[in-house]
Enzyme design. Structure first.
Site, mmCIF file in Angstrom:
data_model
loop_
_atom_site.group_PDB
_atom_site.id
_atom_site.type_symbol
_atom_site.label_atom_id
_atom_site.label_comp_id
_atom_site.label_asym_id
_atom_site.label_seq_id
_atom_site.Cartn_x
_atom_site.Cartn_y
_atom_site.Cartn_z
ATOM 1 N N GLY A 9 4.593 -18.434 -0.243
ATOM 2 C CA GLY A 9 5.519 -17.363 0.110
ATOM 3 C C GLY A 9 4.780 -16.294 0.886
ATOM 4 O O GLY A 9 3.548 -16.307 0.968
ATOM 5 N N ASN A 12 3.944 -10.191 -1.253
ATOM 6 C CA ASN A 12 4.902 -9.529 -2.151
ATOM 7 C C ASN A 12 6.052 -10.437 -2.582
ATOM 8 O O ASN A 12 7.110 -9.959 -2.955
ATOM 9 C CB ASN A 12 5.455 -8.240 -1.532
ATOM 10 C CG ASN A 12 4.384 -7.207 -1.341
ATOM 11 O OD1 ASN A 12 3.568 -6.982 -2.221
ATOM 12 N ND2 ASN A 12 4.367 -6.580 -0.182
ATOM 13 N N GLU A 86 -4.148 -17.752 -4.411
ATOM 14 C CA GLU A 86 -4.634 -17.555 -3.038
ATOM 15 C C GLU A 86 -5.110 -18.869 -2.417
ATOM 16 O O GLU A 86 -6.188 -18.970 -1.833
ATOM 17 C CB GLU A 86 -5.741 -16.494 -2.991
ATOM 18 C CG GLU A 86 -5.352 -15.151 -3.586
ATOM 19 C CD GLU A 86 -4.272 -14.396 -2.808
ATOM 20 O OE1 GLU A 86 -3.917 -14.804 -1.683
ATOM 21 O OE2 GLU A 86 -3.783 -13.384 -3.342
ATOM 22 N N CYS A 143 12.332 -9.183 4.119
ATOM 23 C CA CYS A 143 11.669 -8.395 5.152
ATOM 24 C C CYS A 143 11.644 -6.924 4.739
ATOM 25 O O CYS A 143 12.611 -6.422 4.167
ATOM 26 C CB CYS A 143 12.439 -8.575 6.468
ATOM 27 S SG CYS A 143 11.842 -7.558 7.831
ATOM 28 N N ILE A 168 -9.203 -13.505 8.604
ATOM 29 C CA ILE A 168 -9.262 -13.148 7.196
ATOM 30 C C ILE A 168 -9.811 -11.737 7.054
ATOM 31 O O ILE A 168 -10.958 -11.457 7.394
ATOM 32 C CB ILE A 168 -10.127 -14.143 6.394
ATOM 33 C CG1 ILE A 168 -9.503 -15.526 6.461
ATOM 34 C CG2 ILE A 168 -10.276 -13.681 4.949
ATOM 35 C CD1 ILE A 168 -10.312 -16.608 5.806
ATOM 36 N N ILE A 170 -9.229 -9.141 3.897
ATOM 37 C CA ILE A 170 -8.565 -8.938 2.617
ATOM 38 C C ILE A 170 -7.954 -7.540 2.593
ATOM 39 O O ILE A 170 -8.630 -6.551 2.857
ATOM 40 C CB ILE A 170 -9.552 -9.122 1.442
ATOM 41 C CG1 ILE A 170 -10.237 -10.500 1.501
ATOM 42 C CG2 ILE A 170 -8.855 -8.919 0.106
ATOM 43 C CD1 ILE A 170 -9.303 -11.678 1.454
ATOM 44 N N GLY A 171 -6.673 -7.495 2.296
ATOM 45 C CA GLY A 171 -5.996 -6.209 2.243
ATOM 46 C C GLY A 171 -4.655 -6.342 1.564
ATOM 47 O O GLY A 171 -4.186 -7.437 1.287
ATOM 48 N N CYS A 180 10.678 -10.563 8.671
ATOM 49 C CA CYS A 180 11.414 -11.695 9.234
ATOM 50 C C CYS A 180 10.854 -11.977 10.634
ATOM 51 O O CYS A 180 10.050 -11.198 11.168
ATOM 52 C CB CYS A 180 12.910 -11.381 9.290
ATOM 53 S SG CYS A 180 13.317 -10.037 10.439
#
Length: 190
Positions: A9, A12, A86, A143, A168, A170-171, A180
């Site tokens: 996904g 969030n 991850e 969205c 990459i 990371i954040g 969307c």
């Protein structure tokens, strides 16, 4: 018969909280789980799965040289399930090691992760998971700019959308947003 699941996904979408819930459910039933997380994701500490809602647990860190099959097979009592957070950061070798866990040890493996990066390209780990998974399941979210399903990740630098740079980095929400397709290509002006 054990299977390899890839649950993907956008950011969030509740992937980590779902992993933590699955682990909790197994353990509440008296079953053992093994949880893995790539060492590269150190936002909450190396070897930790953490949800943005504040729940976390320790995990076995995955380094480049880690052998996930050997780590599982070496357990005194084999786990009933293996969970990986991850998954987009897995190497092709790590994915093959997880395939062996399923096929040779008959242990189900559930991997959670992003499908695509901010450049709208598949992550290497995700591409290999798509090729090897027995079941592929999308975890949906919306969205940040409208009510459509978020299918893309927009990266920001100094408040402006960017489409090039290091793949990459990371954040969290300060760097990336789930959007969307329309808002990926045409984000609202800040």
């Amino acid at each position: 018969m054990a299977q390899l699941y890839f649950r993907y996904g956008a950011m969030n979408a509740s992937k980590s909280i779902q992993l933590l819930t699955v682990a909790h459910n197994y353990e509440q039933s008296g079953k053992k789980v093994m949880v893995f997380a790539p060492a590269i994701d150190d936002r909450f500490g190396v070897g930790k799965v953490a949800s943005r809602v504040g729940i976390s647990r320790e995990a076995v860190p995955i380094a480049e040289q880690s052998d996930l099959y050997e780590a599982v097979a070496a357990e005194a009592s084999l786990p009933h399930c293996v969970l990986v957070d991850e998954g987009q950061f897995l190497s092709p070798q790590h994915v093959q090691q997880l395939v062996r866990v399923v096929d040779e040890l008959d242990i189900p493996v559930i991997v959670y992760g992003l499908l695509k990066n901010f450049k709208n390209e598949l992550f290497v780990g995700s591409a290999h998971l798509l090729c090897e998974a027995d079941k592929i399941e999308e975890i949906k979210t919306v969205c940040v700019y409208c009510n459509k399903k978020a299918t893309h990740i927009l990266k920001y630098k100094n408040g402006k959308p960017v489409y090039t740079g290091e793949t990459i980095e990371i954040g969290g929400n300060e760097t990336y947003s789930s959007v969307c397709r329309r808002h990926y290509y045409h984000p609202p002006a800040e």
